[in-house]
Design an enzyme around this catalytic site. Sequence first.
Site, PDB file in Angstrom:
ATOM      1  N   CYS A   1       0.826  -1.191   0.000  1.00 29.18           N
ATOM      2  CA  CYS A   1       0.000   0.000   0.000  1.00 29.18           C
ATOM      3  C   CYS A   1       0.872   1.258   0.000  1.00 29.18           C
ATOM      4  CB  CYS A   1      -0.943   0.075   1.189  1.00 29.18           C
ATOM      5  SG  CYS A   1      -1.858  -1.433   1.490  1.00 29.18           S
TER       6      CYS A   1
ATOM      7  N   ARG B   1       2.644   0.199  -5.431  1.00 27.58           N
ATOM      8  CA  ARG B   1       2.547  -0.510  -4.151  1.00 27.58           C
ATOM      9  C   ARG B   1       1.190  -1.187  -3.960  1.00 27.58           C
ATOM     10  NH1 ARG B   1       6.716   1.647  -0.711  1.00 27.58           N
ATOM     11  NH2 ARG B   1       5.693   0.736   1.081  1.00 27.58           N
TER      12      ARG B   1
ATOM     13  N   TRP C   1      -3.284  -2.387  -1.372  1.00 24.10           N
ATOM     14  CA  TRP C   1      -3.102  -3.754  -1.854  1.00 24.10           C
ATOM     15  C   TRP C   1      -3.714  -4.625  -0.768  1.00 24.10           C
ATOM     16  CZ3 TRP C   1       0.370  -7.975  -0.409  1.00 24.10           C
ATOM     17  CH2 TRP C   1       0.430  -8.987  -1.366  1.00 24.10           C
TER      18      TRP C   1
ATOM     19  N   ASN D   1      -0.054   1.270   6.258  1.00 23.68           N
ATOM     20  CA  ASN D   1       0.656   0.237   5.489  1.00 23.68           C
ATOM     21  C   ASN D   1       1.173  -0.775   6.492  1.00 23.68           C
ATOM     22  OD1 ASN D   1       0.417   1.822   3.254  1.00 23.68           O
ATOM     23  ND2 ASN D   1       2.573   2.385   3.142  1.00 23.68           N
ATOM     24  N   GLY D   2       1.101  -2.042   6.154  1.00 25.35           N
ATOM     25  CA  GLY D   2       1.645  -3.071   7.045  1.00 25.35           C
ATOM     26  C   GLY D   2       0.539  -3.971   7.555  1.00 25.35           C
TER      27      GLY D   2
ATOM     28  N   GLU E   1      12.465 -18.304 -14.278  1.00 19.99           N
ATOM     29  CA  GLU E   1      12.182 -16.873 -14.367  1.00 19.99           C
ATOM     30  C   GLU E   1      11.224 -16.575 -15.528  1.00 19.99           C
ATOM     31  OE1 GLU E   1      12.298 -14.379 -12.594  1.00 19.99           O
ATOM     32  OE2 GLU E   1      12.201 -12.674 -13.938  1.00 19.99           O
TER      33      GLU E   1
ATOM     34  N   LYS F   1       7.499 -14.873 -15.321  1.00 22.93           N
ATOM     35  CA  LYS F   1       7.122 -13.676 -16.075  1.00 22.93           C
ATOM     36  C   LYS F   1       5.809 -13.891 -16.823  1.00 22.93           C
ATOM     37  CE  LYS F   1       9.100 -11.548 -14.711  1.00 22.93           C
ATOM     38  NZ  LYS F   1      10.010 -11.013 -13.742  1.00 22.93           N
TER      39      LYS F   1
ATOM     40  N   GLU G   1       2.779 -14.065 -14.398  1.00 21.17           N
ATOM     41  CA  GLU G   1       2.422 -12.781 -13.791  1.00 21.17           C
ATOM     42  C   GLU G   1       1.568 -11.907 -14.694  1.00 21.17           C
ATOM     43  OE1 GLU G   1       5.614 -10.508 -11.274  1.00 21.17           O
ATOM     44  OE2 GLU G   1       6.590 -11.591 -12.879  1.00 21.17           O
TER      45      GLU G   1
ATOM     46  N   HIS H   1       8.758 -37.700 -14.931  1.00 22.51           N
ATOM     47  CA  HIS H   1       8.494 -38.271 -13.599  1.00 22.51           C
ATOM     48  C   HIS H   1       7.184 -37.758 -13.021  1.00 22.51           C
ATOM     49  CE1 HIS H   1      12.332 -40.267 -13.541  1.00 22.51           C
ATOM     50  NE2 HIS H   1      12.922 -39.134 -13.889  1.00 22.51           N
TER      51      HIS H   1
ATOM     52  N   LYS I   1       4.097  -4.062  -6.831  1.00 23.61           N
ATOM     53  CA  LYS I   1       5.527  -4.039  -7.158  1.00 23.61           C
ATOM     54  C   LYS I   1       6.399  -4.307  -5.933  1.00 23.61           C
ATOM     55  CE  LYS I   1       8.964  -3.064  -9.950  1.00 23.61           C
ATOM     56  NZ  LYS I   1       9.293  -4.186 -10.837  1.00 23.61           N
TER      57      LYS I   1
HETATM   58  C1  F6R Z   1       8.513 -10.689 -10.416  1.00 22.94           C
HETATM   59  C2  F6R Z   1       8.754  -9.750  -9.355  1.00 22.94           C
HETATM   60  C3  F6R Z   1       8.782 -10.247  -7.959  1.00 22.94           C
HETATM   61  C4  F6R Z   1       9.927  -9.568  -7.196  1.00 22.94           C
HETATM   62  C5  F6R Z   1       9.928  -9.964  -5.727  1.00 22.94           C
HETATM   63  C6  F6R Z   1      11.094  -9.364  -4.979  1.00 22.94           C
HETATM   64  O1  F6R Z   1       8.489 -10.065 -11.664  1.00 22.94           O
HETATM   65  O2  F6R Z   1       8.918  -8.587  -9.591  1.00 22.94           O
HETATM   66  O3  F6R Z   1       8.912 -11.632  -7.892  1.00 22.94           O
HETATM   67  O4  F6R Z   1      11.128  -9.952  -7.794  1.00 22.94           O
HETATM   68  O5  F6R Z   1       8.738  -9.523  -5.141  1.00 22.94           O
HETATM   69  O6  F6R Z   1      11.100  -7.977  -5.091  1.00 22.94           O
HETATM   70  P1  F6R Z   1      12.387  -7.137  -4.764  1.00 22.94           P
HETATM   71  O7  F6R Z   1      13.412  -7.480  -5.785  1.00 22.94           O
HETATM   72  O8  F6R Z   1      11.950  -5.721  -4.821  1.00 22.94           O
HETATM   73  O9  F6R Z   1      12.848  -7.561  -3.393  1.00 22.94           O
END
Ligand code: F6R
Length: 592
Positions: free
Chosen positions: A2, A27, A73, A99-100, A466, A470, A473, A489, A587
């Site tokens: 948030c 956020r 969020w 927030n939190g 990875e 992507k 997401e 398996h 994010k």
């Molecule tokens: C995926 C993504 C998340 C972040 C994860 C850690 O695209 O962005 O998996 O990598 O939440 O975030 P940071 O790097 O900010 O600690």
Amino acid sequence: MCGIVGYCGKKIQLKKIIDKLKKLEYRGYDSAGITSIKNNTITTIKQVGKIDNLLSNIPGNLHTTCAISHTRWATHGKATHTNAHPHSSSKEQWTIVHNGIIENYQELYDKLKTKPASDTDTAILSQYLEENCNDNIESFITAFKNIKGSYAIVCINKNNNDSLYIAKKNSPLYISQAYGEIWVASDPISLPLEYDYLYEMLDNEFAYISDSNISFYDNNINIVDKKHININESFEETNLNKYPHFMIKEIEEEQSAIEKQIQFYKDKCILKEYNYDFIKNYENIKLIGCGTAYHAGLVGARFIEKLVGIKCTVEIASEYIYKEPILDTNKTLFIFISQSGETADTLRALEIVKSKGFNYISLTNVLYSSIARKSKHILPTIAGPEIAVASTKAFVCQLTTLYMFASHIHNVLEGTFIDYEKDLREVAKKILSFNKEKLDIIAKSIYQSPTAIFLGKDIDYIVAMEASLKLKEVSYINSTSYPSGELKHGFLALVEDGTPLIIFATGSDIQISKTLNATQESIARGAKEIIITNRYEYSKHNDNSIYIDSLNPLLAPILSIAPMQYLAYKVSILKGINPDQPRNLAKSVTVE
Ligand code: F6R
């Protein structure tokens, strides 16, 4: 999670405050709201959904001298109007944004005489304040003795116009002061560019803002003589320019980001402090992160093991917190990886490691972040602001940094020279040269599939992880990744006619041949094979293959992830999803 923006000062349009809040949409974007106070009257406007929904409901002629705003969020309770912040207590004595997570919310709820309608921990806290403290800051601070959890809280009190009450623990909060105006925000990015003083609230600190004055307190109600801080970062506007979305803009910035990264390290001699004396005693290196940053750690561990020969282990931060590893403090070095520098799990793991006396390095993209501020040794990534929720250019810069670090340590310890600048400049030149037309066609052929499988061996398997994250997401396709040998398996049961099977083939000849053999059973059952490879022979006559020009197998991950980020973006667009703000995500994950 948030975002919070609070204001106290000269008369301004409400919309101006919400414009600042918009910079915090990364956020969370489940709902947004604002409360202002005038002549002891509280006015709250909230909307479910993104901040633009709120903005379109606020008349331009609404002004304020004191307000708090929030973008949410959802953690406790669904993304509804009732659960949107700000939350007022039943008699409106306190209105708060938070927030939190209030961990003992149930205990507080049970004690309440009036139960709030909202499901949120925040609404419980606001009612708790009404029933347990009066209007002065001393009483407010005392009430927090009974609050457990993490919080950045900004409150309005109905009986005190033009005043804000602030509490902070384990969630960032900053205050800027300029003549006649005080702003509070959970990230300095949303503060005005011009100010006289900037303060960072520390854990268990409180602040009381009244008219143009700020008083800081510790949790024993002692006045704190707080020093202002400098943030050597310019918060220039990040806009889309010619791009339709930040995700594609950030992918397109990867070449220049790698180049800037190399130049910055060279100009500032960043690696100089990691000399023989620094590294000589370490027998283990532990890399810790979450999500994409964890994947960067997995690749980084390969770099360090192959180039330096120090044993590495990689941990997911949220898992590491609960482990009790037997490690020698003098022989183990930790590396924390976090784009935002605010991820709660990573921060918590860092605090545990710090408290046990280990040495650690933090690799982060935000140099004023909580993780950076708690670190003596920092490896900065120079990706620039990353706005899209899915991490792209930051991941590439994390790998670049880890390769530079591993090569540098190799040069220090082994006496032979790896010219990592040259290696990485070549990678930078090639990173965007993948075949976009082919990927556009592949995107069209897979976007309606409910599942997708990403496969590889060794370092290719990490890229598969990875790439799968992507796609999942930003497209909501149920994608998964497997070491290629594991497919038979059990997972084979899910393969159907047309299931996309995305294979990374950049390792040794034997690894590639084993991977391709392992996929034959799937292809025989109708899977659609797509190959990402650095072997021209596999790609030249194959419409479903993407060639990456990588001579150095260790650096192949940087080149093979870029086309996969592009593919995920394209699939997202075909599905009508906003790739910058996919559902349910945010994010920066600042709750454990
Ligand atoms: C995926 C993504 C998340 C972040 C994860 C850690 O695209 O962005 O998996 O990598 O939440 O975030 P940071 O790097 O900010 O600690």
